[in-house]
Design a protein around this motif. Structure first.
Motif, PDB file in Angstrom:
ATOM      1  N   ALA A 180      72.752  61.934  18.403  1.00 16.27           N
ATOM      2  CA  ALA A 180      73.820  62.929  18.440  1.00 16.27           C
ATOM      3  C   ALA A 180      75.147  62.204  18.264  1.00 16.27           C
ATOM      4  O   ALA A 180      75.187  60.992  18.014  1.00 16.27           O
ATOM      5  CB  ALA A 180      73.774  63.699  19.762  1.00 16.27           C
ATOM      6  N   ALA A 181      76.228  62.950  18.408  1.00 13.77           N
ATOM      7  CA  ALA A 181      77.553  62.366  18.255  1.00 13.77           C
ATOM      8  C   ALA A 181      77.868  61.415  19.406  1.00 13.77           C
ATOM      9  O   ALA A 181      77.424  61.607  20.539  1.00 13.77           O
ATOM     10  CB  ALA A 181      78.600  63.475  18.207  1.00 13.77           C
ATOM     11  N   ILE A 182      78.645  60.401  19.111  1.00 12.93           N
ATOM     12  CA  ILE A 182      79.181  59.500  20.136  1.00 12.93           C
ATOM     13  C   ILE A 182      80.399  60.185  20.743  1.00 12.93           C
ATOM     14  O   ILE A 182      81.239  60.715  20.021  1.00 12.93           O
ATOM     15  CB  ILE A 182      79.597  58.157  19.519  1.00 12.93           C
ATOM     16  N   ARG A 183      80.512  60.171  22.076  1.00 15.77           N
ATOM     17  CA  ARG A 183      81.686  60.805  22.680  1.00 15.77           C
ATOM     18  C   ARG A 183      81.976  60.251  24.059  1.00 15.77           C
ATOM     19  O   ARG A 183      81.085  59.798  24.774  1.00 15.77           O
ATOM     20  CB  ARG A 183      81.496  62.315  22.761  1.00 15.77           C
ATOM     21  N   ASP A 184      83.269  60.309  24.403  1.00 17.09           N
ATOM     22  CA  ASP A 184      83.682  59.929  25.747  1.00 17.09           C
ATOM     23  C   ASP A 184      83.273  61.024  26.732  1.00 17.09           C
ATOM     24  O   ASP A 184      83.377  62.217  26.424  1.00 17.09           O
ATOM     25  CB  ASP A 184      85.197  59.740  25.812  1.00 17.09           C
ATOM     26  N   VAL A 185      82.824  60.614  27.906  1.00 14.64           N
ATOM     27  CA  VAL A 185      82.416  61.566  28.925  1.00 14.64           C
ATOM     28  C   VAL A 185      83.464  61.680  30.023  1.00 14.64           C
ATOM     29  O   VAL A 185      83.715  62.757  30.553  1.00 14.64           O
ATOM     30  CB  VAL A 185      81.050  61.164  29.527  1.00 14.64           C
ATOM     31  N   GLY A 186      84.097  60.583  30.377  1.00 13.06           N
ATOM     32  CA  GLY A 186      85.082  60.602  31.447  1.00 13.06           C
ATOM     33  C   GLY A 186      85.024  59.324  32.248  1.00 13.06           C
ATOM     34  O   GLY A 186      84.498  58.299  31.811  1.00 13.06           O
ATOM     35  N   ARG A 187      85.543  59.382  33.457  1.00 15.51           N
ATOM     36  CA  ARG A 187      85.643  58.194  34.301  1.00 15.51           C
ATOM     37  C   ARG A 187      85.089  58.486  35.691  1.00 15.51           C
ATOM     38  O   ARG A 187      85.376  59.542  36.275  1.00 15.51           O
ATOM     39  CB  ARG A 187      87.101  57.736  34.393  1.00 15.51           C
ATOM     40  N   ILE A 188      84.314  57.552  36.218  1.00 16.36           N
ATOM     41  CA  ILE A 188      83.798  57.609  37.579  1.00 16.36           C
ATOM     42  C   ILE A 188      84.701  56.740  38.454  1.00 16.36           C
ATOM     43  O   ILE A 188      85.064  55.623  38.052  1.00 16.36           O
ATOM     44  CB  ILE A 188      82.343  57.103  37.624  1.00 16.36           C
ATOM     45  N   PRO A 189      85.092  57.201  39.631  1.00 15.76           N
ATOM     46  CA  PRO A 189      86.042  56.440  40.448  1.00 15.76           C
ATOM     47  C   PRO A 189      85.579  55.024  40.792  1.00 15.76           C
ATOM     48  O   PRO A 189      86.395  54.102  40.814  1.00 15.76           O
ATOM     49  CB  PRO A 189      86.184  57.294  41.715  1.00 15.76           C
ATOM     50  N   ALA A 190      84.300  54.833  41.085  1.00 16.69           N
ATOM     51  CA  ALA A 190      83.822  53.495  41.464  1.00 16.69           C
ATOM     52  C   ALA A 190      84.023  52.523  40.309  1.00 16.69           C
ATOM     53  O   ALA A 190      83.674  52.816  39.171  1.00 16.69           O
ATOM     54  CB  ALA A 190      82.350  53.552  41.854  1.00 16.69           C
ATOM     55  N   GLY A 191      84.584  51.348  40.601  1.00 17.40           N
ATOM     56  CA  GLY A 191      84.909  50.406  39.545  1.00 17.40           C
ATOM     57  C   GLY A 191      84.099  49.140  39.584  1.00 17.40           C
ATOM     58  O   GLY A 191      82.869  49.159  39.663  1.00 17.40           O
ATOM     59  N   THR A 192      84.794  48.002  39.551  1.00 17.38           N
ATOM     60  CA  THR A 192      84.139  46.702  39.500  1.00 17.38           C
ATOM     61  C   THR A 192      83.159  46.541  40.663  1.00 17.38           C
ATOM     62  O   THR A 192      83.486  46.830  41.809  1.00 17.38           O
ATOM     63  CB  THR A 192      85.191  45.578  39.562  1.00 17.38           C
ATOM     64  N   GLY A 193      81.964  46.099  40.344  1.00 14.79           N
ATOM     65  CA  GLY A 193      80.937  45.916  41.364  1.00 14.79           C
ATOM     66  C   GLY A 193      80.053  47.120  41.575  1.00 14.79           C
ATOM     67  O   GLY A 193      79.050  47.038  42.299  1.00 14.79           O
ATOM     68  N   ALA A 194      80.382  48.250  40.941  1.00 10.43           N
ATOM     69  CA  ALA A 194      79.553  49.446  41.089  1.00 10.43           C
ATOM     70  C   ALA A 194      78.242  49.273  40.333  1.00 10.43           C
ATOM     71  O   ALA A 194      78.189  48.619  39.299  1.00 10.43           O
ATOM     72  CB  ALA A 194      80.292  50.671  40.569  1.00 10.43           C
ATOM     73  N   ARG A 195      77.187  49.868  40.862  1.00 11.97           N
ATOM     74  CA  ARG A 195      75.871  49.832  40.231  1.00 11.97           C
ATOM     75  C   ARG A 195      75.438  51.259  39.917  1.00 11.97           C
ATOM     76  O   ARG A 195      75.437  52.110  40.811  1.00 11.97           O
ATOM     77  CB  ARG A 195      74.866  49.149  41.153  1.00 11.97           C
ATOM     78  N   VAL A 196      75.110  51.505  38.653  1.00  8.67           N
ATOM     79  CA  VAL A 196      74.753  52.847  38.199  1.00  8.67           C
ATOM     80  C   VAL A 196      73.280  52.868  37.816  1.00  8.67           C
ATOM     81  O   VAL A 196      72.824  52.040  37.024  1.00  8.67           O
ATOM     82  CB  VAL A 196      75.611  53.268  36.988  1.00  8.67           C
ATOM     83  N   ARG A 197      72.540  53.816  38.375  1.00 13.31           N
ATOM     84  CA  ARG A 197      71.124  53.975  38.064  1.00 13.31           C
ATOM     85  C   ARG A 197      70.850  55.459  37.815  1.00 13.31           C
ATOM     86  O   ARG A 197      71.414  56.315  38.492  1.00 13.31           O
ATOM     87  CB  ARG A 197      70.235  53.475  39.221  1.00 13.31           C
ATOM     88  N   SER A 198      69.963  55.751  36.875  1.00  9.14           N
ATOM     89  CA  SER A 198      69.723  57.148  36.489  1.00  9.14           C
ATOM     90  C   SER A 198      68.255  57.432  36.275  1.00  9.14           C
ATOM     91  O   SER A 198      67.465  56.527  35.983  1.00  9.14           O
ATOM     92  CB  SER A 198      70.475  57.475  35.187  1.00  9.14           C
ATOM     93  N   ASP A 199      67.906  58.708  36.399  1.00 10.57           N
ATOM     94  CA  ASP A 199      66.652  59.224  35.855  1.00 10.57           C
ATOM     95  C   ASP A 199      67.010  60.448  35.032  1.00 10.57           C
ATOM     96  O   ASP A 199      68.178  60.626  34.659  1.00 10.57           O
ATOM     97  CB  ASP A 199      65.622  59.510  36.955  1.00 10.57           C
ATOM     98  N   ALA A 200      66.062  61.294  34.703  1.00 10.10           N
ATOM     99  CA  ALA A 200      66.331  62.432  33.827  1.00 10.10           C
ATOM    100  C   ALA A 200      67.169  63.507  34.500  1.00 10.10           C
ATOM    101  O   ALA A 200      67.708  64.383  33.820  1.00 10.10           O
ATOM    102  CB  ALA A 200      65.008  63.030  33.348  1.00 10.10           C
TER     103      ALA A 200
END
Length: 415
Positions: free
Chosen positions: A132-152
């Motif tokens: 699909a198209a590439i697009r910006d989604v936004g910003r999450i407040p947590a910054g340096t050192g944050a760990r992001v994990r996802s499922d569906a």
């Protein structure tokens, strides 16, 4: 006018890739494919993980996210078309991570989320590929050192202070961050969505961390009794979630809706400096790699519940496709080396790909090895290029992508 600019990169694409590029050219340059959301079309069926505006394809749609933290320059390199898309910059990125679709650019001011527009939906016995198209989604407040994990369904963000919040995946897919939900307590590591639950390790730092399980709403769920001393690193495999611990690994799996916990210990005591502290692997593989000090690599076979220590040269980066494939190690000589995991013997070596003596990536910056179902990718920041390696053909350099930025940070999406 599109906010994304497409740039040519120097690479000789195989005929099969060119043919596939013609089929997928409709979304080049970040523009939506008019046919992608055509009502009643075969590719617009709502099941199988389809997202409005996306197009289903016959092959995996791999894209590389590339960032130069000094200038902020970002490129999204489409490995099917061989085109590099320019997107708005993200300066001062400390780390770049991905969950297979979204790129997370961690800065001191927060984490920017970019939809790379390529992903895979795995149903176990078959998979579906989308672009699909590439697009910006936004910003999450947590910054340096944050760990992001996802499922569906969920995306969990654990800050450097151990506090975690969750976001609905459907909101990210619609192009916005959406509202967050805060989980109670703090974690000694990342919160990992898995099998309808949120897994994490809790503790006060004075003893072994304990496995804690929450439901998607943040409520407490029954958890198997398990502890992990000095937790470090995590990975999601087909057989469960792996947490690195001082004595090896803790594997949390799903047995027909019931969570289980199992230890995979090292074969003997391992000095702190030689323990597996972070894992890399091919998405969907049950074989993990991690540096074992300066001159060796751990290979954790989750299916067999075994650790193997492979002696190598000085390690800069390591990865493997798993399932009998070679262990890939980028060493300080700038060359990519292939090792047979069972015997520890080196079986292949490229010419130096990166000029000068290399050092392990610092804070996530520097050369890494990304691996997918058929190719490996090595970024060369100083040379402003990315190498595509056929790891099934003696580490042959299949393509070289010349870039107009220094790719200090790299992550692969579409997996």
């Amino acid at each position: 006018m599109s906010m994304f600019v497409r740039r040519n990169v120097t690479a000789a694409a195989p005929a099969a890739l060119v043919a596939l590029a013609l089929l997928t050219a409709g979304c080049a340059g970040g523009r939506p494919d008019p046919a992608a959301a055509k009502p009643g079309s075969a590719t617009s069926a709502p099941e199988h993980g389809y997202v409005e505006g996306a197009r289903e394809t016959a092959e995996q749609q791999s894209r590389l996210l590339l960032n130069d933290p000094a200038t902020g320059d970002i490129r999204v390199l489409d490995l099917i078309t061989g085109k590099a898309h320019e997107v708005p910059p993200a300066k001062g990125t400390a780390e770049l991570t991905t969950d297979g679709r979204f790129g997370y650019f961690h800065t001191a001011a927060g984490t920017r989320v970019l939809d790379a527009g390529a992903w895979t939906v795995d149903h176990g016995d078959h998979v579906h590929y989308y672009r699909a198209a590439i697009r910006d989604v936004g910003r999450i407040p947590a910054g340096t050192g944050a760990r992001v994990r996802s499922d569906a369904v969920m995306t969990a963000v654990t800050g450097a202070d151990g506090r975690a919040v969750t976001y609905r995946r459907t909101e990210l897919e619609k192009g916005r961050v959406g509202a967050s939900r805060t989980l109670p307590g703090t974690r000694a590591g990342a919160v990992v969505p898995y099998a309808g639950h949120l897994l994490g390790l809790t503790g006060d730092g004075q003893g072994a961390a304990r496995l804690a399980v929450h439901d998607r709403a943040g409520g407490r769920s029954t958890a198997p009794h398990a502890t992990c001393e000095d937790p470090m690193g995590d990975a999601v495999t087909r057989r469960g979630v792996v947490f690195g611990c001082a004595d090896g690994a803790l594997l949390v799996g799903d047995d027909d809706g019931r969570l289980t916990a199992e230890r995979i210990p090292y074969d003997g005591d391992v000095p702190a400096e030689e323990r597996a502290r972070s894992f890399r692997h091919r998405a969907g593989s049950d074989t993990l790699t991690a540096p074992a000090g300066d001159r060796a690599v751990w290979v954790l076979d989750v299916a067999e519940r075994t650790w193997t220590r492979v002696e190598t040269g000085p390690v800069v980066a390591a990865n493997t496709a798993g399932e009998g494939s070679a262990l890939l190690v980028l060493e300080t000589d700038g060359a990519l080396h292939g090792y047979d995991v069972a015997t520890g013997r080196r079986i292949a070596r490229t010419e130096p790909l990166l000029a000068g003596e290399q050092r392990p990536a610092t804070g996530g910056r520097g050369p890494v090895i990304e691996v997918d179902r058929s190719r490996a990718y090595v970024n060369d920041p100083e040379g402003r290029r990315v190498y595509e390696i056929d790891y099934n053909d003696g580490l042959r350099v299949a393509r070289t992508f010349a870039l107009d930025v220094k790719p200090e940070l790299m992550a692969e999406t579409g997996r």
